[in-house]
Enzyme design. Structure first.
Site, mmCIF file in Angstrom:
data_model
loop_
_atom_site.group_PDB
_atom_site.id
_atom_site.type_symbol
_atom_site.label_atom_id
_atom_site.label_comp_id
_atom_site.label_asym_id
_atom_site.label_seq_id
_atom_site.Cartn_x
_atom_site.Cartn_y
_atom_site.Cartn_z
ATOM 1 C CG ASP A 1 -1.785 1.146 1.345
ATOM 2 O OD1 ASP A 1 -1.998 1.772 0.305
ATOM 3 O OD2 ASP A 1 -2.272 1.448 2.438
ATOM 4 C CB THR B 1 -1.890 5.707 -1.658
ATOM 5 O OG1 THR B 1 -1.940 4.296 -1.719
ATOM 6 C CG2 THR B 1 -2.931 6.186 -0.700
ATOM 7 C CB THR B 2 0.551 3.197 -5.660
ATOM 8 O OG1 THR B 2 0.304 2.450 -4.481
ATOM 9 C CG2 THR B 2 1.926 2.884 -6.143
ATOM 10 C CG ASP C 1 -6.468 0.800 0.532
ATOM 11 O OD1 ASP C 1 -6.515 1.646 1.437
ATOM 12 O OD2 ASP C 1 -5.488 0.619 -0.189
#
Length: 556
Positions: A60, A93-94, A393
């Site tokens: 994550d 987020t990535t 998530d």
């Protein structure tokens, strides 16, 4: 020639001009490269050792960057990015970091050619507006009630995570939890407060398949007197209190002088009567289970067990709120104020079970729970932590869709469509902003490119094929299947992304890139002035001859 004027102290280091731009861009690219490999279903995991010697194994983006200690200021602000993304929408987020890194990377060429950073920023902002417009165009609405679609959606969002190997398990949990805890706001809107009303309990042991969403609450407590009180009650009447059921001692030391011995017994008797009164007030309502956030004395415990009432004490406030939501009780602050309506009757079962070597109290089978607990089981602590992160998530994704039921294609298809449309538009842009605008269009391709890299297919061929498909902005749904690296139609493969996540990612990435490009000076080595009682940073002091004999001239 005059002697050079020194504005800054010797201890300060100042970099300015293009040197700073290059340093910032390098730093951001370095951060993006760290987590680039964690994008997509075929992603690698990162293992981080934290200060305490514990390990975090995750892919994550946010969890990785949270653990990193970074020296460079630009890299720090990149890390903030993934945090905002995580707080706002919980997923993507990535991609946000990869995108921002790429935006800065394409800007480097322009800075070398002496473009002014504001020109680049202006072009980027224009590109952002157009990109969001394209998103609106290709988004399609989804029916929140349709469970299969929701499952496919949540699955494709956590397909990139470690738990995707367990099939629908996590997606199911997430959807169950969010649909349970959703609150109707009217006008077809729903709000889901994940933090407050969905509790994730991790209990090592058992198998992942045993994880489930409880229609109710569980917490790590046992009844006060295990031998005497019932541990299993069907359809309990639950009363929640927020006050101590013991005699209130003085806040600070109080001395009472007693002259006669009888007075002492009178004093004790008063205390006992006080507690008896309290308990009688409570027992009038015939509850089966009394839960308080504060203490519960032995005497009160005795009265309760005589009346056959189970009691639980010193419960956390957050847990108490969840129980109230789940069984429909009202938390009461003083026993005098109790009403029949404050008692929760919505729960179907209260029982204390032993899991591992700890006791857990379950209040489950609620009629219409507005709060729930997700019970996670798994082999080891690390595994559970990772599953919990994935579940967070997944729940965020489910929440976003409930809030804004629009979908865009996943698998890099969205980015490619945006890129193609921007390329078309760039030809109609006049003046110097055209080139940075075009570069921004190319930067969007970073996401599908990274996906292709992580699958291990031939990147250049895949990318050219994809660009060809998207060239005129048609077939917007063609993207990369992250598992096999084939070019497929995302609609058939059910690879979706939530509109909210994508829009937020684009905005965050471009705004951050603009901010970092605008920095043209870094002054480091500033020491905090430690003047006693100085509010805020003090102004730089310029010593005149008059106060040259001041203490601050003499270096310690």
């Amino acid at each position: 020639m005059h002697a050079p004027v020194l504005v800054l102290k010797d201890s300060l280091k100042r970099e300015s001009g293009s040197k700073v731009h290059h340093a910032n861009i390098q730093a951001s690219k370095a951060v993006a490269d760290i987590i680039r490999t964690t994008l997509g279903p075929r992603s690698m995991l990162k293992m981080l050792l934290d200060a305490a010697g514990g390990i975090v194994v995750t892919n994550d983006g946010n969890a990785i960057l949270r653990e990193l200690d970074v020296a460079h200021p630009a890299a720090k602000s990149m890390i903030e990015l993934s945090r905002t993304q995580d707080e706002e929408v919980g997923d993507g987020t990535t991609s946000v970091i990869v995108l921002a890194g790429e935006m800065l990377h394409v800007a480097e060429a322009f800075i070398d050619k002496n473009y002014h950073p504001t020109v680049i920023c202006r072009a980027y902002n224009k590109a952002l507006e157009d990109a969001v417009a394209v998103l609106d165009k290709i988004a399609m609405t989804v029916d929140v009630k349709d469970r299969a679609t929701m499952l496919g959606l949540v699955k494709s969002c956590i397909g990139t995570k470690f738990t995707s190997q367990f099939g629908d398990l996590i997606a199911d949990l997430a959807i169950d939890a969010t649909t349970t805890a959703g609150v109707e706001l009217g006008q077809g809107l729903r709000e889901v407060d994940i933090k407050k009303y969905i509790k994730v309990e991790k209990i090592p042991g058992g198998q992942l398949e045993d994880s489930k969403v409880l229609r109710g609450v569980m917490f790590n407590k046992d009844v006060v007197a295990p031998g005497k009180m019932r541990r299993k009650i069907i359809n309990p009447r639950i009363m929640l209190l927020d006050c101590p059921l013991e005699y209130k001692k003085g806040e600070n030391q109080t001395n009472a002088e007693l002259l006669r011995e009888e007075d002492w017994s009178v004093l004790l008797k008063m205390e006992e009567e006080y507690i008896e009164n309290l308990c009688m007030q409570i027992l009038k309502f015939k509850p089966d289970l009394v839960i308080t956030e504060k203490g519960l004395s032995d005497l009160a415990c005795h009265y309760f067990s005589k009346a056959g009432v189970s009691a639980i004490r010193r419960l956390r406030k957050t847990d108490n709120n969840r129980i109230a939501k789940a069984c429909g009780a009202v938390i009461v602050n003083r026993p005098d104020e109790l009403q029949e309506s404050d008692i929760g009757t919505g729960a179907g079962l209260f029982e204390v079970r032993k899991i591992g070597d700890e006791f857990f109290a379950f209040i489950v089978d609620c009629k219409d729970p507005k709060a729930c607990t997700v019970l996670l089981r798994g082999a080891s602590k690390d595994l559970l932590n990772e599953v919990e992160r994935n579940l967070q998530d997944a729940m965020s994704v489910a929440r976003n869709i409930v809030k804004n039921p629009k979908l865009v294609p996943g698998g890099g298809a969205t980015e490619l469509t945006v890129s193609a449309m921007l390329k078309q538009k760039s030809s109609s842009i006049e003046g110097i902003e055209k080139w940075p605008y075009e570069a921004a269009a190319i930067a969007f391709e970073a996401i599908p490119r990274t996906l292709a890299q992580n699958c291990g297919v031939n990147v250049i061929r895949t990318m050219t094929a994809l660009q060809g498909k998207h060239a005129n902005g048609e077939n917007a749904w063609i993207g990369i299947d992250g598992n096999t690296g084939e070019i497929t139609d995302m609609k058939e493969r059910k690879i979706w992304d939530s509109y909210t996540v994508k829009a937020q990612a684009f905005k965050t990435a471009i705004e951050a890139a603009c901010m970092l490009l605008r920095i043209d000076d870094i002054v480091s080595g500033i020491k905090k002035k430690q003047a006693p009682g100085a509010g805020g940073p003090s102004k730089p002091q310029i010593d005149q001859e008059g106060d040259a004999d001041n203490e601050n001239m003499i270096p310690e």
